[in-house]
Design an enzyme around this catalytic site. Structure first.
Site, PDB file in Angstrom:
ATOM      1  N   SER A 224       0.835  -1.201   0.000  1.00 19.34           N
ATOM      2  CA  SER A 224       0.000   0.000   0.000  1.00 19.34           C
ATOM      3  C   SER A 224       0.868   1.249   0.000  1.00 19.34           C
ATOM      4  O   SER A 224       2.083   1.191   0.220  1.00 19.34           O
ATOM      5  CB  SER A 224      -0.893   0.006   1.234  1.00 19.34           C
ATOM      6  N   LYS A 225       0.205   2.374  -0.209  1.00 19.54           N
ATOM      7  CA  LYS A 225       0.908   3.657  -0.214  1.00 19.54           C
ATOM      8  C   LYS A 225       1.597   3.871   1.140  1.00 19.54           C
ATOM      9  O   LYS A 225       2.684   4.424   1.210  1.00 19.54           O
ATOM     10  CB  LYS A 225      -0.103   4.760  -0.491  1.00 19.54           C
ATOM     11  N   ARG A 226       0.934   3.391   2.193  1.00 20.14           N
ATOM     12  CA  ARG A 226       1.517   3.570   3.529  1.00 20.14           C
ATOM     13  C   ARG A 226       2.875   2.862   3.666  1.00 20.14           C
ATOM     14  O   ARG A 226       3.774   3.354   4.314  1.00 20.14           O
ATOM     15  CB  ARG A 226       0.551   3.085   4.615  1.00 20.14           C
TER      16      ARG A 226
ATOM     17  N   ASP B 104       5.395   5.101   2.084  1.00 21.44           N
ATOM     18  CA  ASP B 104       5.732   6.246   2.943  1.00 21.44           C
ATOM     19  C   ASP B 104       6.634   5.801   4.088  1.00 21.44           C
ATOM     20  O   ASP B 104       7.602   6.460   4.433  1.00 21.44           O
ATOM     21  CB  ASP B 104       4.445   6.863   3.535  1.00 21.44           C
TER      22      ASP B 104
END
Ligand code: GLU
Length: 517
Positions: free
Chosen positions: A266-268, A271
């Site tokens: 995921s994008k998380r 990050d």
């Protein structure tokens, strides 16, 4: 069926930036089509107005262009015989087809309001049951199966709100033959009467997707694993329309997993671990939040594609480095894996490093020139902006960087004298007795006529021997005095490139400011 031309499609919904998993889906479709001399289509599935995000469609098109995944037909790539390729512009086609299903007795109007359904759901919940609108309940509901024909006509002409539902047959075996997963069997009693057409006059994903795949003569549906649960319903829709003989073959691709291997990437994760999950940078139009992209991080599209191709597929041999053309030659759906593919950010960098090494020195020199001018402020006829200097700098740097922009960080001292030194390193290495060696070195360097790397190296060694100093003791000090840093490009190559005058100047400055002799 074997005589049909291979036609596949990538059918993203414009609900935000394209995740790298989506790019991989597009890539596998593209490779499959190209290998078979088939067509690859881009279709924008924008029937869910609530999830529409401004700029997402343009983002998808730009991403595919950057990656070199060019559709034969579709929005942004020139229309083909099946235009329009945006579902919101095909509403009439879906209406026509859903009416056909109703006329055949395969679908029906349902007038139950959201509130009615809510009440029933709650009643069922209270009895610890889950309500499904299906063969066991539909005859107790408000629909064209339970109301008489006149009443139905009346309701529709008076503008009553309705949906159209698929009449799912009771207890029928549905087989989904998946190229990657084998056979998946489901009993139709497990499927509820799905809404095909919504009260806002838009089709649902299922209807629009199947109708378009049929009309666009799609032969293979290659898409993410998250759509596998919908496949039996789609098979049922083909059956209801009487299109089974031209039903596409299915291939559901494995998920991309977090670097740790547990759960969907995921994008998380990006990050948290500092890597992009999107091909291009994306600025959220609502929040203004910016998500990083592979392109802006300095990845080459060929590296990104090579890395993605191997996330969930293996080549026929052990080869890992593939051009797009080579991928097309080697690609088969049979070698796509069932299990999820763990994403490895370090491997992504490794691919970029490889493609950087393949770039010509000239191309990299042009980039370095830009860095020298924009970031280091060099101007005019400075010799460091000349091809000879830049090409030599590239030769020194090329083996030490994974991205072009790293040439700026790793090569700064080739262009500028150090503003400061790695002081802890000097403290650790410096002995007052080294003062004599460096004075002698300054003398012997200034007496040199040529200044090649080999010449500088032998003068350095001779001076060390004459001074009774082990070369290894003073090598890193020499580096830090000239570059400010303890590590970097080949030392003698660097000295040769900088030239005698610059080296003498830097050494003298270091002797007077960095150490006490
Ligand atoms: N619109 C769907 C998506 O966004 C397409 C799924 C399919 O390929 O059938 O992924």
């Amino acid at each position: 069926m074997s005589s049909r031309k291979i036609r596949v499609r990538f059918a993203p919904s414009p609900t935000g930036p394209l995740h790298m998993g989506g790019v991989r889906t597009a890539l596998y479709n593209y490779l499959f089509a190209k290998k078979q001399g088939g067509d690859f289509i881009l279709r924008i599935e924008d029937t869910d107005q609530n999830r529409f995000v401004k700029g997402a469609e343009e983002y998808i098109i730009e991403s595919l262009k950057w990656c070199g995944i060019e559709p034969n037909e579709g929005i942004g790539f020139g229309n083909g015989p099946h235009a329009p390729y945006r579902q919101s512009e095909r509403k009439e086609l879906y209406r026509k087809h859903v009416e056909e299903l109703i006329a055949k007795g395969k679908a029906y109007y349902a007038f139950d309001s959201a509130e009615d359904l809510d009440i029933i759901r709650k009643q069922w919940e209270a009895e610890k049951k889950t309500f499904a609108y299906d063969s066991s309940t539909r005859l107790n509901m408000k629909n064209s199966l339970t109301l008489d024909a006149l009443k139905v006509k009346d309701l529709i002409s008076s503008g009553a709100s309705y949906v159209v539902r698929l009449l799912v047959p009771e207890n029928e075996e549905i087989h989904v033959q998946d190229i990657i997963r084998g056979e998946v069997n489901v009993n139709s009693s497990l499927i509820d009467d799905k809404v095909l057409f919504k009260s806002d006059g838009m089709p649902t994903y299922h209807l629009a997707n199947v109708v378009d795949d049929y009309l666009m003569q799609i032969t293979h549906v290659i898409r993410g694993e998250e759509w596998l649960p919908s496949a039996p319903l789609h098979v049922l829709l083909y059956r209801s329309f009487g299109w089974e003989s031209v039903m596409p073959q299915f291939a559901h691709l494995p998920l991309l997993l977090k670097p740790e291997g547990n759960g969907k990437l995921s994008k998380r994760d990006g990050d948290r671990l500092g890597f992009p999950v999107f091909p291009l940078e994306w600025k959220d139009p609502e929040s203004g939040e910016v998500s990083s992209g592979y392109r802006e991080k300095g990845y080459y599209p060929e590296a990104f594609i090579n890395m993605l191709a191997l996330l969930g597929w293996h080549a026929s041999g052990d080869k890992e480095l593939f051009t797009m053309e080579e991928l097309i030659q080697d690609f088969t759906l049979e070698r796509v894996h069932k299990a999820g593919a763990k994403f490895d950010p370090e491997k992504a960098k490794w691919f970029n490093e490889h493609y950087l090494r393949l770039k010509s020195d000239k191309v990299l020199a042009a980039h370095l020139k830009k860095i020298a001018a924009d970031e280091f402020g060099l101007k005019g006829d400075d010799h460091r902006l000349k091809d000879e200097f830049l090409l030599n700098a590239v030769r020194l740097l090329k083996e030490r960087v994974q991205f072009e922009h790293e040439m700026a960080e790793k090569g700064v001292y080739l262009f500028m004298a150090p503003a400061d030194y790695d002081r802890p390193l000097i403290e650790k290495k410096w002995k007052p007795t080294h003062g004599g060696f460096f004075q002698a070195l300054l003398n012997s360097l200034s007496g040199m006529s040529g200044f090649s790397a080999a010449e500088v190296e032998s003068v350095f060694k001779e001076t060390a021997a004459a001074q009774g100093v082990k070369p290894g003791e003073v090598l890193q000090l020499l580096r830090v005095f000239v570059s400010g840093q303890g590590g970097g490009v080949d030392l003698f190559g660097m000295l040769s490139l900088l030239g005698k005058e610059e080296v003498l100047e830097r050494l003298e400055k270091a002797m007077s400011t960095a150490v006490s002799v």
